[in-house]
Design a protein around this motif. Structure first.
Motif, PDB file in Angstrom:
ATOM      1  N   SER A  15      68.030  24.518  65.867  1.00 29.44           N
ATOM      2  CA  SER A  15      69.299  24.937  65.590  1.00 29.44           C
ATOM      3  C   SER A  15      69.727  25.654  64.246  1.00 29.44           C
ATOM      4  N   ALA A  16      68.853  25.527  63.231  1.00 28.89           N
ATOM      5  CA  ALA A  16      69.045  25.983  61.885  1.00 28.89           C
ATOM      6  C   ALA A  16      68.971  27.582  62.091  1.00 28.89           C
ATOM      7  N   ARG A  17      69.941  28.185  61.287  1.00 32.01           N
ATOM      8  CA  ARG A  17      70.123  29.446  61.524  1.00 32.01           C
ATOM      9  C   ARG A  17      70.111  30.035  59.750  1.00 32.01           C
ATOM     10  N   ALA A  18      69.451  31.381  59.640  1.00 29.70           N
ATOM     11  CA  ALA A  18      69.358  32.013  58.559  1.00 29.70           C
ATOM     12  C   ALA A  18      70.696  32.292  57.823  1.00 29.70           C
ATOM     13  N   GLU A  19      70.958  31.616  56.582  1.00 29.26           N
ATOM     14  CA  GLU A  19      72.351  31.486  56.100  1.00 29.26           C
ATOM     15  C   GLU A  19      72.239  32.146  54.487  1.00 29.26           C
ATOM     16  N   ASP A  20      70.954  32.389  53.947  1.00 29.28           N
ATOM     17  CA  ASP A  20      70.924  33.050  52.666  1.00 29.28           C
ATOM     18  C   ASP A  20      69.572  34.031  52.787  1.00 29.28           C
ATOM     19  N   TRP A  43      54.697  17.145  61.758  1.00 24.85           N
ATOM     20  CA  TRP A  43      54.600  17.858  60.432  1.00 24.85           C
ATOM     21  C   TRP A  43      55.897  18.674  60.427  1.00 24.85           C
ATOM     22  N   SER A  44      56.893  18.464  61.100  1.00 23.52           N
ATOM     23  CA  SER A  44      58.163  19.065  61.089  1.00 23.52           C
ATOM     24  C   SER A  44      59.313  17.821  60.713  1.00 23.52           C
ATOM     25  N   TRP A  45      59.946  17.729  59.761  1.00 23.64           N
ATOM     26  CA  TRP A  45      60.589  16.577  59.155  1.00 23.64           C
ATOM     27  C   TRP A  45      62.033  17.399  59.301  1.00 23.64           C
ATOM     28  N   LEU A  46      62.943  16.398  59.568  1.00 23.61           N
ATOM     29  CA  LEU A  46      64.373  16.661  59.729  1.00 23.61           C
ATOM     30  C   LEU A  46      65.217  15.378  59.026  1.00 23.61           C
ATOM     31  N   HIS A  47      66.592  15.885  58.739  1.00 24.16           N
ATOM     32  CA  HIS A  47      67.550  14.754  58.540  1.00 24.16           C
ATOM     33  C   HIS A  47      68.830  15.300  59.317  1.00 24.16           C
ATOM     34  N   GLU A  48      69.108  14.276  60.282  1.00 22.10           N
ATOM     35  CA  GLU A  48      70.509  14.505  60.915  1.00 22.10           C
ATOM     36  C   GLU A  48      71.538  13.495  60.643  1.00 22.10           C
ATOM     37  N   ILE A  49      72.707  13.841  60.901  1.00 16.57           N
ATOM     38  CA  ILE A  49      73.804  12.874  61.062  1.00 16.57           C
ATOM     39  C   ILE A  49      74.604  12.999  62.278  1.00 16.57           C
ATOM     40  N   ASN A  50      74.549  12.047  63.048  1.00 11.94           N
ATOM     41  CA  ASN A  50      75.390  12.087  64.478  1.00 11.94           C
ATOM     42  C   ASN A  50      74.966  13.118  65.149  1.00 11.94           C
ATOM     43  N   LEU A  53      72.107  18.631  62.578  1.00  8.82           N
ATOM     44  CA  LEU A  53      70.794  19.028  61.754  1.00  8.82           C
ATOM     45  C   LEU A  53      71.544  19.286  60.528  1.00  8.82           C
ATOM     46  N   ILE A  54      71.065  18.412  59.467  1.00  4.36           N
ATOM     47  CA  ILE A  54      71.639  18.627  58.074  1.00  4.36           C
ATOM     48  C   ILE A  54      70.352  19.322  57.335  1.00  4.36           C
ATOM     49  N   ALA A  55      69.040  18.837  57.532  1.00  2.65           N
ATOM     50  CA  ALA A  55      68.070  19.633  56.740  1.00  2.65           C
ATOM     51  C   ALA A  55      66.863  19.380  57.415  1.00  2.65           C
ATOM     52  N   TRP A  75      65.172  24.223  54.451  1.00  2.63           N
ATOM     53  CA  TRP A  75      66.536  24.784  54.959  1.00  2.63           C
ATOM     54  C   TRP A  75      67.502  23.486  54.983  1.00  2.63           C
ATOM     55  N   VAL A  76      68.616  23.618  54.562  1.00  2.00           N
ATOM     56  CA  VAL A  76      69.694  22.775  54.473  1.00  2.00           C
ATOM     57  C   VAL A  76      71.039  23.581  54.919  1.00  2.00           C
ATOM     58  N   ASP A  77      71.862  22.698  55.697  1.00  2.00           N
ATOM     59  CA  ASP A  77      72.959  23.269  56.184  1.00  2.00           C
ATOM     60  C   ASP A  77      73.785  23.551  55.143  1.00  2.00           C
ATOM     61  N   PRO A  78      74.287  25.129  55.245  1.00  2.00           N
ATOM     62  CA  PRO A  78      75.185  25.539  54.089  1.00  2.00           C
ATOM     63  C   PRO A  78      76.404  24.964  53.635  1.00  2.00           C
ATOM     64  N   SER A  79      76.797  23.913  54.456  1.00  2.00           N
ATOM     65  CA  SER A  79      78.153  23.174  54.186  1.00  2.00           C
ATOM     66  C   SER A  79      77.772  22.034  53.146  1.00  2.00           C
ATOM     67  N   ILE A  80      76.432  21.728  52.882  1.00  2.00           N
ATOM     68  CA  ILE A  80      75.970  20.678  51.908  1.00  2.00           C
ATOM     69  C   ILE A  80      76.061  21.333  50.482  1.00  2.00           C
ATOM     70  N   THR A  81      77.192  20.783  49.736  1.00  2.00           N
ATOM     71  CA  THR A  81      77.479  21.072  48.406  1.00  2.00           C
ATOM     72  C   THR A  81      76.179  20.947  47.245  1.00  2.00           C
TER      73      THR A  81
END
Length: 318
Positions: A15-20, A43-50, A53-55, A75-81
């Protein structure tokens, strides 16, 4: 929170999309290379919340390898500061698992950026947080590489009239890998030579290039008209293109422009096999190879930044 994916996570992972401006592994490539066993859930690691996909961090390896050889996408979600912190924790979690599985060298991060990335504030920021992330996870050494391409609408370089090219077995290539590595301007080769020594470095090179999807029968040793061994060429393939996978001149024959002869032969061999384009890379510090690409009609298509471990921090060394 930070974990390897499973097959059931595939839609979430993709679900990650190019943002940069930094290159991203898209859905089609991931699915294609997942089938080839080059990307793998473990070999594909992720970080999710509820369920969001966050990263993600995607490591890549050869189909029959026990370990990945590169980190291809961070990749990290662009909403993460503060994306560097999240990404750093994700990469460190992946590194911890790789160490536990027995890997002896953490894979490099390969990051594709636009040619003018230094002049683009968005690109500079995108590189910066990824650099912060992998440096915190142990990848402290940086190399900038240029990607080149030759296409069929360009003139074909002239075939050498001072070298002949002949097949050879793996034993001969093992010898010439070791010879050509001495004094190489390629930073990765320098680091491997210092870390591993000439014999292991040559064996690792041979194993890597044998694992590429190209035709082993195209490898050639180059000799001058007196029969002296001058260098070698490996016209192989990446996952998508014919490539200038490796060429080298042995130290005693450097300084005579043989790099042009070797590159011309690779280009001609691929062209004769019907390749519509041929790709190649070199470090920005390797001026002779960059100049040879230009003389042969290859154009710069992208810049790749590589982050790797310092030789003193290679697993299993002092």
């Amino acid at each position: 929170m930070f974990r390897p994916a499973s097959i059931s996570d595939l839609d979430l992972l993709l679900s990650a999309r190019a943002e940069d401006p930094v290159g991203i592994i898209d859905v089609e490539r991931y699915r294609r290379e997942l089938e080839l066993h080059q990307y793998r859930p473990e070999w594909s690691w992720l970080h999710e919340i509820n369920g969001r996909l966050i990263a993600r961090a995607l490591w890549w390896g050869q189909p029959h390898s026990d370990y990945p050889v590169s980190l291809d996408c961070l990749w990290v979600d662009p909403s993460i500061t503060d994306p560097g912190i999240i990404a750093g924790r994700l990469v460190e979690a992946g590194h911890h698992a790789l160490r536990a599985s027995g890997i002896d060298r953490l894979p490099d991060l390969n990051m594709d950026v636009p040619q003018n990335w230094h002049d683009d504030p968005r690109a500079v920021a995108a590189v910066k947080w990824r650099q912060d992330a992998v440096v915190s996870a142990g990848l402290t050494e940086t190399i900038e590489r240029l990607s080149y391409a030759w296409t069929g609408n360009k003139p074909t370089p002239k075939r050498s009239d001072r070298l002949t090219f002949t097949p050879a077995d793996d034993r001969v290539f093992l010898e010439i890998f070791s010879e050509a590595a001495q004094g190489s301007l390629d930073i990765h080769t320098q680091a491997d030579l210092a870390e591993l020594g000439p014999d292991v470095q040559a064996a690792d090179d041979l194993d890597f290039y044998l694992g590429l999807p190209g035709d082993r029968q195209m490898w050639r040793i180059a000799q001058n008209l007196k029969g002296d061994r001058v260098g070698f060429i490996i016209p192989s393939r990446s996952a998508y293109n014919a490539s200038v996978s490796y060429l080298g001149v042995v130290p005693e024959h450097r300084g005579h422009g043989f790099v042009d002869d070797l590159l011309a032969e690779i280009t001609i061999m691929h062209r004769d096999n019907g390749a519509p384009s041929i790709t190649g890379t070199t470090d920005t510090t390797n001026a002779p190879m960059a100049a040879a690409f230009r003389r042969a009609g290859y154009d710069v298509t992208a810049v790749r930044i590589v982050f790797g471990p310092h030789p003193a921090n290679i697993l299993g060394t002092a």
